[in-house]
Design a protein around this motif. Structure first.
Motif, PDB file in Angstrom:
ATOM      1  N   ALA A  19       0.742  -1.304   0.015  1.00 50.08           N
ATOM      2  CA  ALA A  19       0.034   0.010   0.047  1.00 50.08           C
ATOM      3  C   ALA A  19       0.769   1.268   0.035  1.00 50.08           C
ATOM      4  N   LYS A  21       4.035   1.663  -0.913  1.00 44.57           N
ATOM      5  CA  LYS A  21       4.765   1.806  -2.495  1.00 44.57           C
ATOM      6  C   LYS A  21       3.805   2.480  -3.243  1.00 44.57           C
ATOM      7  N   LEU A  22       2.460   1.990  -3.395  1.00 46.32           N
ATOM      8  CA  LEU A  22       1.381   2.676  -4.174  1.00 46.32           C
ATOM      9  C   LEU A  22       1.381   4.062  -4.259  1.00 46.32           C
ATOM     10  N   HIS A  23       1.386   4.375  -2.849  1.00 51.29           N
ATOM     11  CA  HIS A  23       1.207   6.006  -2.459  1.00 51.29           C
ATOM     12  C   HIS A  23       2.350   6.708  -2.723  1.00 51.29           C
ATOM     13  N   TRP A 111      -1.943   6.472  -6.750  1.00 56.57           N
ATOM     14  CA  TRP A 111      -3.069   5.808  -5.997  1.00 56.57           C
ATOM     15  C   TRP A 111      -4.204   6.705  -6.044  1.00 56.57           C
TER      16      TRP A 111
ATOM     17  N   LEU B  18       5.821  -7.099  -2.800  1.00 58.19           N
ATOM     18  CA  LEU B  18       4.884  -6.300  -3.773  1.00 58.19           C
ATOM     19  C   LEU B  18       4.806  -7.118  -5.069  1.00 58.19           C
ATOM     20  N   PHE B 155      -5.695  -1.863  -8.268  1.00 55.50           N
ATOM     21  CA  PHE B 155      -4.427  -0.936  -7.837  1.00 55.50           C
ATOM     22  C   PHE B 155      -5.197  -0.216  -6.513  1.00 55.50           C
ATOM     23  N   VAL B 156      -6.319   0.332  -6.554  1.00 53.95           N
ATOM     24  CA  VAL B 156      -6.997   1.241  -5.718  1.00 53.95           C
ATOM     25  C   VAL B 156      -7.195   0.544  -4.185  1.00 53.95           C
ATOM     26  N   LEU B 158      -5.374  -2.259  -3.651  1.00 50.72           N
ATOM     27  CA  LEU B 158      -4.298  -2.894  -2.897  1.00 50.72           C
ATOM     28  C   LEU B 158      -3.723  -1.488  -2.140  1.00 50.72           C
ATOM     29  N   GLY B 159      -3.639  -0.578  -2.515  1.00 50.95           N
ATOM     30  CA  GLY B 159      -3.331   0.877  -2.031  1.00 50.95           C
ATOM     31  C   GLY B 159      -4.101   1.094  -0.797  1.00 50.95           C
ATOM     32  N   GLU B 160      -5.256   0.570  -0.338  1.00 52.39           N
ATOM     33  CA  GLU B 160      -6.010   0.721   0.907  1.00 52.39           C
ATOM     34  C   GLU B 160      -5.439  -0.466   1.778  1.00 52.39           C
ATOM     35  N   GLY B 161      -4.620  -1.262   1.364  1.00 56.17           N
ATOM     36  CA  GLY B 161      -4.007  -2.217   2.219  1.00 56.17           C
ATOM     37  C   GLY B 161      -5.074  -3.194   2.637  1.00 56.17           C
TER      38      GLY B 161
END
Lengths: 163, 163
Positions: A19, A21-23, A111, B18, B155-156, B158-161
């Motif tokens: 997460a 990394k994507l940020h 993101w 990742l 992607f969104v 995954l970025g929220e974890g």
């Protein structure tokens, strides 16, 4: 046992590492070159530009490269069905105008920009530099294009573990 | 110090964690419902279906839901410019046919499918189950749609974890 050089204990769940990394990756790092047209351009010319440049979204700008509007492949397909003469119809008639355009800024995370694409159901965002003019009005200089293709490409790169 | 429950030392670089995650998620977990049309459908009807269903790609199937062809928004936009009567032109004339269709299977990783989208420059893949017929010929049952939108949505998430 050999020392594990370069490996470390992050103290984080794998999901959290991912997460973060994507940020961390910024829109400015992955954006593409924007394809822009003037407002007086016809719908026909816009379709031709879209095919020549092989993009799904065109940005309409005025002198100085400032954002005025946006048109998608979907907008153009709808217009070609409408029975109007697309050789005469100016793009300004069918485009989406500011302030109804969803955009991204270069320092924003990919993101956050991906979330805009999903929430607003669009395929691409103009990447802009926002500036206040002398009279206080905001202008948005188009400096890039950020699309689902950029995300897909980043996704592939991240999966190679090279990013 | 409090014990860090649920946290562990993976012994891997964050980039590797990742990358592995992106390989673990399967196409079948994130695919969308496919929108299919018959080959005898006109180009006009295909455009209307695309707007009603709000998708960028249609799959052309024969009886039994077996894949025959694929058409994109781009294919249709090009055809509407061509000056032919799209109310009479059958989709079969303009579609891309098997075996020239790039597809994904449900057990494939989203990373592998994303790579196909980038390498073949397409926006979506049919998700298929491949089966050999009695005569040995392969047929491909369309069971889903995998697009850059699915990747963007993942992607969104995954970025929220949360994934």
């Amino acid at each position: 046992a050999r020392p594990r050089v370069g490996y470390f204990h992050s103290g984080k769940k794998p999901g959290r590492v991912l997460a973060e990394k994507l940020h961390q990756v910024k829109v400015g790092e992955v954006k593409s070159v924007p394809v822009v047209v003037p407002e007086k351009c016809t719908v026909y010319d816009a379709v031709v530009t879209m095919f020549i440049e092989d993009v799904g979204t065109l940005f309409v700008v005025r002198e100085g490269g400032f954002l005025e509007g946006i048109v998608s492949r979907k907008d153009l397909l709808k217009t070609t069905l409408g029975g109007q003469d697309i050789h005469k119809l100016p793009l300004g008639v069918i485009m989406t105008r500011m302030p109804n355009i969803i955009y991204a800024e270069p320092d924003e995370s990919v993101w956050e920009a991906a979330r805009k694409l999903i929430n607003h159901e669009v395929d691409a965002l103009p990447v802009v530099k926002a500036n206040a003019q002398e009279d206080g009005a905001m202008v948005f200089e188009v400096i890039g294009r950020f699309s689902k293709t950029n995300i897909t490409r980043l996704f592939v790169e991240l999966g190679e573990g090279d990013y």
